[in-house]
Motif scaffolding. Sequence first.
Motif, PDB file in Angstrom:
ATOM      1  N   ASN A  49      50.753  39.204  31.448  1.00  0.00           N
ATOM      2  CA  ASN A  49      50.034  38.163  32.181  1.00  0.00           C
ATOM      3  C   ASN A  49      51.009  37.141  32.759  1.00  0.00           C
ATOM      4  OD1 ASN A  49      47.831  39.512  31.184  1.00  0.00           O
ATOM      5  ND2 ASN A  49      46.723  37.661  30.584  1.00  0.00           N
ATOM      6  N   LYS A  50      50.706  36.718  33.976  1.00  0.00           N
ATOM      7  CA  LYS A  50      51.537  35.715  34.634  1.00  0.00           C
ATOM      8  C   LYS A  50      50.639  34.770  35.405  1.00  0.00           C
ATOM      9  CE  LYS A  50      55.566  35.221  37.667  1.00  0.00           C
ATOM     10  NZ  LYS A  50      56.601  35.922  38.468  1.00  0.00           N
ATOM     11  N   VAL A  51      50.931  33.479  35.351  1.00  0.00           N
ATOM     12  CA  VAL A  51      50.133  32.464  36.046  1.00  0.00           C
ATOM     13  C   VAL A  51      50.913  31.975  37.257  1.00  0.00           C
ATOM     14  CG1 VAL A  51      49.040  30.210  35.873  1.00  0.00           C
ATOM     15  CG2 VAL A  51      48.965  31.781  33.926  1.00  0.00           C
ATOM     16  N   VAL A  52      50.274  32.060  38.448  1.00  0.00           N
ATOM     17  CA  VAL A  52      50.943  31.690  39.702  1.00  0.00           C
ATOM     18  C   VAL A  52      50.074  30.708  40.465  1.00  0.00           C
ATOM     19  CG1 VAL A  52      51.924  32.549  41.856  1.00  0.00           C
ATOM     20  CG2 VAL A  52      51.963  33.991  39.808  1.00  0.00           C
ATOM     21  N   PRO A  53      50.553  29.477  40.729  1.00  0.00           N
ATOM     22  CA  PRO A  53      49.794  28.553  41.572  1.00  0.00           C
ATOM     23  C   PRO A  53      49.959  28.924  43.048  1.00  0.00           C
ATOM     24  CG  PRO A  53      51.809  27.507  40.781  1.00  0.00           C
ATOM     25  CD  PRO A  53      51.767  28.859  40.165  1.00  0.00           C
ATOM     26  N   VAL A  54      48.830  28.998  43.778  1.00  0.00           N
ATOM     27  CA  VAL A  54      48.843  29.394  45.190  1.00  0.00           C
ATOM     28  C   VAL A  54      48.148  28.324  46.016  1.00  0.00           C
ATOM     29  CG1 VAL A  54      48.113  31.112  46.883  1.00  0.00           C
ATOM     30  CG2 VAL A  54      48.830  31.841  44.598  1.00  0.00           C
ATOM     31  N   THR A  55      48.775  27.924  47.119  1.00  0.00           N
ATOM     32  CA  THR A  55      48.149  27.018  48.077  1.00  0.00           C
ATOM     33  C   THR A  55      47.492  27.849  49.165  1.00  0.00           C
ATOM     34  OG1 THR A  55      49.813  25.310  47.662  1.00  0.00           O
ATOM     35  CG2 THR A  55      48.531  25.127  49.694  1.00  0.00           C
TER      36      THR A  55
ATOM     37  N   GLY B 194      39.319  43.830  37.586  1.00  0.00           N
ATOM     38  CA  GLY B 194      40.211  42.937  38.303  1.00  0.00           C
ATOM     39  C   GLY B 194      40.366  43.368  39.751  1.00  0.00           C
ATOM     40  N   PHE B 195      41.166  42.628  40.512  1.00  0.00           N
ATOM     41  CA  PHE B 195      41.403  42.914  41.925  1.00  0.00           C
ATOM     42  C   PHE B 195      42.836  43.380  42.103  1.00  0.00           C
ATOM     43  CE2 PHE B 195      42.633  41.818  46.255  1.00  0.00           C
ATOM     44  CZ  PHE B 195      41.564  42.310  46.992  1.00  0.00           C
ATOM     45  N   TYR B 196      43.002  44.613  42.572  1.00  0.00           N
ATOM     46  CA  TYR B 196      44.331  45.204  42.747  1.00  0.00           C
ATOM     47  C   TYR B 196      44.873  44.829  44.122  1.00  0.00           C
ATOM     48  CZ  TYR B 196      48.070  48.680  42.976  1.00  0.00           C
ATOM     49  OH  TYR B 196      49.294  49.298  43.096  1.00  0.00           O
ATOM     50  N   VAL B 197      46.052  44.245  44.178  1.00  0.00           N
ATOM     51  CA  VAL B 197      46.668  43.812  45.432  1.00  0.00           C
ATOM     52  C   VAL B 197      47.441  44.975  46.036  1.00  0.00           C
ATOM     53  CG1 VAL B 197      48.291  42.208  46.516  1.00  0.00           C
ATOM     54  CG2 VAL B 197      46.858  41.435  44.602  1.00  0.00           C
ATOM     55  N   SER B 198      46.979  45.450  47.209  1.00  0.00           N
ATOM     56  CA  SER B 198      47.667  46.543  47.898  1.00  0.00           C
ATOM     57  C   SER B 198      48.570  46.027  49.017  1.00  0.00           C
ATOM     58  CB  SER B 198      46.650  47.536  48.484  1.00  0.00           C
ATOM     59  OG  SER B 198      45.808  46.891  49.415  1.00  0.00           O
TER      60      SER B 198
ATOM     61  N   VAL C  13      45.032  26.872  44.008  1.00  0.00           N
ATOM     62  CA  VAL C  13      44.304  27.726  43.080  1.00  0.00           C
ATOM     63  C   VAL C  13      45.296  28.349  42.103  1.00  0.00           C
ATOM     64  CG1 VAL C  13      42.844  29.767  42.842  1.00  0.00           C
ATOM     65  CG2 VAL C  13      42.545  28.260  44.807  1.00  0.00           C
ATOM     66  N   VAL C  14      44.984  28.254  40.821  1.00  0.00           N
ATOM     67  CA  VAL C  14      45.838  28.868  39.805  1.00  0.00           C
ATOM     68  C   VAL C  14      45.398  30.317  39.625  1.00  0.00           C
ATOM     69  CG1 VAL C  14      46.601  28.803  37.408  1.00  0.00           C
ATOM     70  CG2 VAL C  14      46.202  26.667  38.647  1.00  0.00           C
ATOM     71  N   VAL C  15      46.276  31.249  39.995  1.00  0.00           N
ATOM     72  CA  VAL C  15      45.962  32.673  39.971  1.00  0.00           C
ATOM     73  C   VAL C  15      46.616  33.321  38.750  1.00  0.00           C
ATOM     74  CG1 VAL C  15      46.080  34.845  41.233  1.00  0.00           C
ATOM     75  CG2 VAL C  15      45.871  32.688  42.486  1.00  0.00           C
ATOM     76  N   THR C  16      45.806  33.949  37.906  1.00  0.00           N
ATOM     77  CA  THR C  16      46.336  34.696  36.761  1.00  0.00           C
ATOM     78  C   THR C  16      46.375  36.169  37.128  1.00  0.00           C
ATOM     79  OG1 THR C  16      45.381  33.096  35.214  1.00  0.00           O
ATOM     80  CG2 THR C  16      46.072  35.209  34.314  1.00  0.00           C
TER      81      THR C  16
ATOM     82  N   GLU D  92      51.928  35.025  49.730  1.00  0.00           N
ATOM     83  CA  GLU D  92      53.309  35.471  49.926  1.00  0.00           C
ATOM     84  C   GLU D  92      54.294  34.381  49.503  1.00  0.00           C
ATOM     85  OE1 GLU D  92      55.676  37.675  53.506  1.00  0.00           O
ATOM     86  OE2 GLU D  92      55.040  35.617  53.886  1.00  0.00           O
ATOM     87  N   LYS D  93      54.001  33.151  49.886  1.00  0.00           N
ATOM     88  CA  LYS D  93      54.892  32.043  49.541  1.00  0.00           C
ATOM     89  C   LYS D  93      54.950  31.812  48.031  1.00  0.00           C
ATOM     90  CE  LYS D  93      54.098  29.707  53.962  1.00  0.00           C
ATOM     91  NZ  LYS D  93      53.442  28.559  54.648  1.00  0.00           N
ATOM     92  N   ALA D  94      53.854  32.124  47.332  1.00  0.00           N
ATOM     93  CA  ALA D  94      53.812  31.935  45.877  1.00  0.00           C
ATOM     94  C   ALA D  94      54.433  33.103  45.126  1.00  0.00           C
ATOM     95  CB  ALA D  94      52.374  31.727  45.417  1.00  0.00           C
ATOM     96  N   GLY D  95      54.733  34.189  45.833  1.00  0.00           N
ATOM     97  CA  GLY D  95      55.402  35.308  45.196  1.00  0.00           C
ATOM     98  C   GLY D  95      54.507  36.417  44.699  1.00  0.00           C
ATOM     99  N   LEU D  96      53.238  36.438  45.119  1.00  0.00           N
ATOM    100  CA  LEU D  96      52.378  37.563  44.742  1.00  0.00           C
ATOM    101  C   LEU D  96      52.894  38.839  45.404  1.00  0.00           C
ATOM    102  CD1 LEU D  96      48.726  36.162  44.824  1.00  0.00           C
ATOM    103  CD2 LEU D  96      50.278  36.398  42.894  1.00  0.00           C
ATOM    104  N   GLN D  97      52.733  39.968  44.725  1.00  0.00           N
ATOM    105  CA  GLN D  97      53.302  41.217  45.197  1.00  0.00           C
ATOM    106  C   GLN D  97      52.275  42.347  45.177  1.00  0.00           C
ATOM    107  OE1 GLN D  97      56.544  42.123  42.571  1.00  0.00           O
ATOM    108  NE2 GLN D  97      57.564  40.146  42.868  1.00  0.00           N
ATOM    109  N   LYS D  98      52.594  43.377  45.934  1.00  0.00           N
ATOM    110  CA  LYS D  98      51.792  44.593  45.877  1.00  0.00           C
ATOM    111  C   LYS D  98      51.849  45.149  44.453  1.00  0.00           C
ATOM    112  CE  LYS D  98      51.441  49.288  47.697  1.00  0.00           C
ATOM    113  NZ  LYS D  98      51.973  50.305  48.629  1.00  0.00           N
TER     114      LYS D  98
END
Length: 466
Positions: free
Chosen positions: A362-368, A302-306, A352-355, A315-321
């Motif tokens: 697991n959490k599903v987050v829609p991102v524009t 997977g891809f680790y968000v740093s 894009v639907v980001v899992t 950021e607007k969709a709530g993705l976090q480090k």
Amino acid sequence: MNRFSNLFLVSLLSGAVTLGTYKLLFDQNGFLSKNNDGLVTVAPDYYGKRTGFSPENVDFTEAAEKTIHTVVHVKNVSRRTISNPILEFFYGYGGSQQQEQIGTGSGVIISEDGYIVTNNHVIKDATEIEITLNNKKSYKAKLIGTDSKMDIALLKINADEKLPYTAFANSDSVKIGEWVLAVGNPYNLTSTVTAGIVSAKARNLDTSGIQSFIQTDAAVNPGNSGGALVNTRGELIGINTMISSPTGSYTGYSFAVPSNIARKIIEDIMEYGNVQRGILGVEGGELNSKSSKELGVSQTEGFYVSRVTKRSGAEKAGLQKGDIIIKLDNQSVSTFADLSGYINTKRPNDKVVVTIIRDGKNKVVPVTLSKNEYFNTEFKGLELENIDANDKKRFRLNYGVKIKAITNENLKQYETELLGNIILSIDNVKATDIETVSKLLNNKEENQSIRIEMINHNGEIFRIII
């Protein structure tokens, strides 16, 4: 007598069965025959012939026939002025002369009215482009647009007939091990076909542009660049771009830009005049056993968000480090190439639907997706952003990143001199854009010094080490 005949017949059949069984199992070439190495199982001669795994069952002729007429020869003519300062100094003439250079490659017809896709490096710096069809007819081509980052260019010829063309397939559906054909014009020959299989997908070669190649073992040689990679139905799944070779000729593997990326670039050029890039807005790196251990996570793919980019869709969709991206829509994400390859097929404002995996769940987050212009990064107290059209025109540049803000206390005293400067390279690596710089800086340790080359407001180039 009758009873004797029946007994004889049974004895005869029993003997035949016994003899046949022995021949089948233990005689030479039998299933349980022995050789000098001991007891082994030897397959009979018919084993492996014309099974579902045999190339004899795959018919390449239809795909080849459909494709060879859609692949063209591309001739790039460029002219440059060469000066001779010695002649000019002593005799006052002969100081400069025009020199013609010719490069060749391949291209793929994608519409009956003459649109052709090829590699950007095939037609780079061309003053004249000539297209030769498989039927030997030649036409002058017009350059419609290019994308140097993804190495794709779109050409147009005006033919006196409707042209055969290749349809695009969905490159995301291509499977490893699938048979493919590479069609191009190596060594200035007419359309040449080679066959192989897909060796890998989303291959990252650490280039400054595309990081999601289709890898194949179909033979590709000089002149194949810009040619077609097709499936057994003759549908386009990639544009052959490069080979991995110490000699410059084919030695085992070749690489192609996936058709989904090429198609998106072409559509952008035709509709907008340039390429529309959507940005997810995350920085980080792909996971493996080593990085997972260092980060203290159990996930090894997977891809680790740093870091999450400010004002981005992420950021607007709530993705976090600390989030781990494992899927984009229905596409699994195991590596950075998986992520970048899929995002490169999207435009700003696409959803894009980001899992993700967060706290083990697991959490599903829609991102524009946001625009590329808004994408920035921060490193060692320098906030960087892509240069705009005014900067490119003013400094006559087509690459670079601008210092937007300074938060490093040690550099604050130089803020006036540094703010607005354009970084040209970092540790001698060209600072093409923010995406390239972000990837480069993510591989640097915080306490590791870096050498930066930049240009200031007055157009002066200088270097600093921070």
